[in-house]
Design an enzyme around this catalytic site. Structure first.
Site, PDB file in Angstrom:
ATOM      1  N   GLU A   1       2.316  -6.823  -5.627  1.00  0.00           N
ATOM      2  CA  GLU A   1       1.307  -5.349  -6.616  1.00  0.00           C
ATOM      3  C   GLU A   1       2.756  -4.672  -6.691  1.00  0.00           C
ATOM      4  OE1 GLU A   1      -1.988  -3.377  -6.682  1.00  0.00           O
ATOM      5  OE2 GLU A   1      -3.266  -5.482  -5.804  1.00  0.00           O
ATOM      6  N   ASP A  32       0.942  -1.257  -0.153  1.00  0.00           N
ATOM      7  CA  ASP A  32       0.312  -0.029  -0.053  1.00  0.00           C
ATOM      8  C   ASP A  32       0.358   1.051  -0.223  1.00  0.00           C
ATOM      9  OD1 ASP A  32      -2.452  -1.522   0.880  1.00  0.00           O
ATOM     10  OD2 ASP A  32      -1.501  -2.077   2.232  1.00  0.00           O
TER      11      ASP A  32
HETATM   12  O1  TRH Z   1       4.992  -5.882   1.054  1.00  0.00           O
HETATM   13  P1  TRH Z   1       4.052  -6.492  -0.344  1.00  0.00           P
HETATM   14  O2  TRH Z   1       3.833  -8.056  -0.176  1.00  0.00           O
HETATM   15  O3  TRH Z   1       2.212  -5.845  -0.430  1.00  0.00           O
HETATM   16  C1  TRH Z   1       0.677  -6.034  -0.719  1.00  0.00           C
HETATM   17  C2  TRH Z   1       0.725  -6.272  -1.707  1.00  0.00           C
HETATM   18  O4  TRH Z   1       1.209  -4.537  -2.197  1.00  0.00           O
HETATM   19  C3  TRH Z   1      -0.844  -6.450  -1.109  1.00  0.00           C
HETATM   20  O5  TRH Z   1      -1.527  -6.447  -2.816  1.00  0.00           O
HETATM   21  C4  TRH Z   1      -1.583  -5.754  -1.242  1.00  0.00           C
HETATM   22  O6  TRH Z   1      -3.237  -6.220  -0.929  1.00  0.00           O
HETATM   23  C5  TRH Z   1      -0.966  -6.088   0.110  1.00  0.00           C
HETATM   24  O7  TRH Z   1       0.735  -5.631   0.034  1.00  0.00           O
HETATM   25  C6  TRH Z   1      -1.171  -5.326   0.818  1.00  0.00           C
HETATM   26  O8  TRH Z   1       4.210  -6.655  -1.879  1.00  0.00           O
HETATM   27  P2  TRH Z   1       4.793  -5.185  -2.938  1.00  0.00           P
HETATM   28  O9  TRH Z   1       3.594  -5.079  -3.140  1.00  0.00           O
HETATM   29  O10 TRH Z   1       5.718  -5.843  -3.615  1.00  0.00           O
HETATM   30  O11 TRH Z   1       5.265  -4.103  -1.989  1.00  0.00           O
HETATM   31  C7  TRH Z   1       6.845  -4.135  -1.766  1.00  0.00           C
HETATM   32  C8  TRH Z   1       7.351  -3.331  -1.485  1.00  0.00           C
HETATM   33  O12 TRH Z   1       8.676  -3.127  -0.032  1.00  0.00           O
HETATM   34  C9  TRH Z   1       7.224  -2.329  -3.043  1.00  0.00           C
HETATM   35  O13 TRH Z   1       7.371  -1.189  -2.646  1.00  0.00           O
HETATM   36  C10 TRH Z   1       9.057  -2.552  -3.299  1.00  0.00           C
HETATM   37  C11 TRH Z   1       9.737  -2.328  -1.348  1.00  0.00           C
HETATM   38  N1  TRH Z   1      11.144  -2.726  -1.036  1.00  0.00           N
HETATM   39  C12 TRH Z   1      12.035  -2.279  -0.513  1.00  0.00           C
HETATM   40  O14 TRH Z   1      11.660  -0.937  -0.513  1.00  0.00           O
HETATM   41  N2  TRH Z   1      12.670  -3.050  -0.180  1.00  0.00           N
HETATM   42  C13 TRH Z   1      13.134  -4.056  -0.133  1.00  0.00           C
HETATM   43  O15 TRH Z   1      13.897  -4.872   0.206  1.00  0.00           O
HETATM   44  C14 TRH Z   1      12.256  -4.886  -0.640  1.00  0.00           C
HETATM   45  C15 TRH Z   1      12.405  -5.930  -0.567  1.00  0.00           C
HETATM   46  C16 TRH Z   1      11.141  -4.689  -0.954  1.00  0.00           C
END
Ligand code: TRH
Length: 404
Positions: free
Chosen positions: A293, A29
């Protein structure tokens, strides 16, 4: 008289935007909202105020943020702590409220009715967009851009769907992101700098480098054993989180040294990195396991093969989403390759039999790499989400002016 933005592209009016973000769980989010906010400022001349209800989670992807400040400026975005005890309209000055032209309700969060009523009073022409979850399913195109009449609130509300085809709202893609990945992949010097920025030593020459960001993976041991026996060195970087925790329990060296080495496998925990650095990591890897996402879209821009462990939903609704996505991505792929990609995704998703498919994946790596780039090319031919969003608002205002 046509709109200024259309008749004279040199004089861009500033579009004041308010985004509301509620952190339900994980980082998706805030990841999406923070990325959108920065891009609207940097590329679309918007003035962005971002309300977030969980600044601690926000600080994980943006370490410069001070979770104790209820209002702060970050990368040109005004970040406001959205707390239930304070009405958001009182956190904006009267001028800020009156200027607001677009209010984005991100990912099904609920904006308090009193804020919407205050905005309707201050600027009756403001638009209210429901920025929906990402899906590749067909029905999204039928709903994208539709009005969503709301009882008791005088603002006009519309659905805005991100997505992979030109009939929906597009994907978050900064202007520089693909070029940055390509430059990195072509320059050893940039790669050295990127590893340093990530706080890691560069991998041994000839290594297969992989990143692993997933919800859970109980069936991983047999795959790790395969990697350990490989003729090629394998570096597997596991993102900090629940999966890293469970691996620490299985491989005690990981808990003590942050690293487990066996044969050709080096398994290493990667502390959570700031959001822009995560793009560097994905571009440095030969294969990326991604999850929600936002990370799956970043994997697209890195241009390397990826496997998506989609966010799990009740009644396995996520499996329909995953299949719809793979169908679209693999529409032009040879049948055998499409079947392999589907099998790999399902095996990874269901946490079983992944190791059995691994040799076939390796044999087909080059073909999968090239279909990943073909798919990326199709997406690059489309407008990105931030541009589409701004155009949607501009078109709406032109239409309202012409028909009022
Ligand atoms: O963390 P998520 O599992 O988020 C989920 C999904 O968005 C899902 O659809 C939603 O409904 C739920 O949250 C509430 O995975 P996502 O979407 O890939 O987000 C991870 C974020 O973290 C992305 O912006 C990348 C960031 N990130 C970093 O900034 N540093 C890191 O080291 C890593 C591994 C990720």
């Amino acid at each position: 008289m046509t709109d200024v933005a259309v008749s004279n592209p040199c004089i861009e009016p500033v579009l004041p935007v308010v985004i509301f973000c509620s952190v339900v769980d994980n980082f998706g989010d805030i990841g999406i909202c923070w990325r959108l906010a920065r891009q609207l400022v940097a590329e679309q001349h918007c003035q962005v105020r971002l309300f977030v209800d969980d600044l601690e989670s926000f600080a994980r992807i943006c370490p410069e943020l001070d979770p104790k400040q209820s209002r702060q400026q970050m990368n040109g975005v005004t970040v406001l702590y959205w707390q239930s005890a304070v009405a958001p309209q009182h956190q904006l000055t009267p001028a800020e409220l009156t200027q607001t032209a677009l209010c984005i309700e991100a990912l099904a969060c609920t904006i308090p009715a009193e804020f919407l009523n205050a905005l309707a009073l201050a600027n009756p022409n403001a638009l209210w967009l429901n920025l929906e979850y990402l899906t590749a399913e067909d029905w999204a195109a039928g709903c994208h851009g539709l009005p969503s009449p709301q009882q008791g609130v005088r603002l006009k509300k519309y659905f805005f769907f991100p997505g992979f085809t030109a009939d929906v709202g597009g994907l978050l893609r900064e202007q520089h992101v693909v070029a940055q990945a390509q430059a990195l992949q072509q320059s050893t010097q940039l790669q050295q700098q990127a590893w340093q920025q990530l706080g890691l030593n560069p991998p041994a020459p000839g290594s297969r480098v992989m990143s692993l960001f997933a919800y859970s993976q109980t069936g991983i041991a047999s795959w790790l054993a395969l990697l350990a026996q490989d003729v090629r060195p394998n570096l597997l970087l596991v993102a900090e989180g629940a999966l890293a925790e469970s691996l620490r329990r299985q491989y005690p060296d990981l808990a003590t040294n942050g690293k487990f080495v066996q044969g050709s496998l080096t398994l290493q925990i990667l502390p959570f990195v700031p959001q822009p650095d995560y793009d560097l990591l994905l571009a440095l890897c030969d294969l990326n396991f991604v999850r929600g996402e936002d990370s799956v879209i970043r994997a697209h821009w890195a241009g390397k093969p990826f496997i998506w462990q989609i966010y799990r939903q009740a009644e396995a609704a996520h499996l329909d989403k995953l299949q719809a996505f793979l169908q679209l991505m693999l529409a032009d792929a040879p049948e055998a390759l499409a079947e392999l990609m589907l099998a790999l995704h399902l095996a990874f998703e269901q946490e079983q039999n992944f190791a059995e498919l691994w040799p076939e994946f390796i044999q087909n790596y080059d073909a999968i790499q090239s279909l990943t780039l073909d798919w990326q090319g199709k997406l690059l031919a489309q407008q990105d989400l931030a541009s589409n969003l701004v155009r949607f608002v501009q078109n709406h205002h032109i239409m309202s002016r012409n028909f009022s």
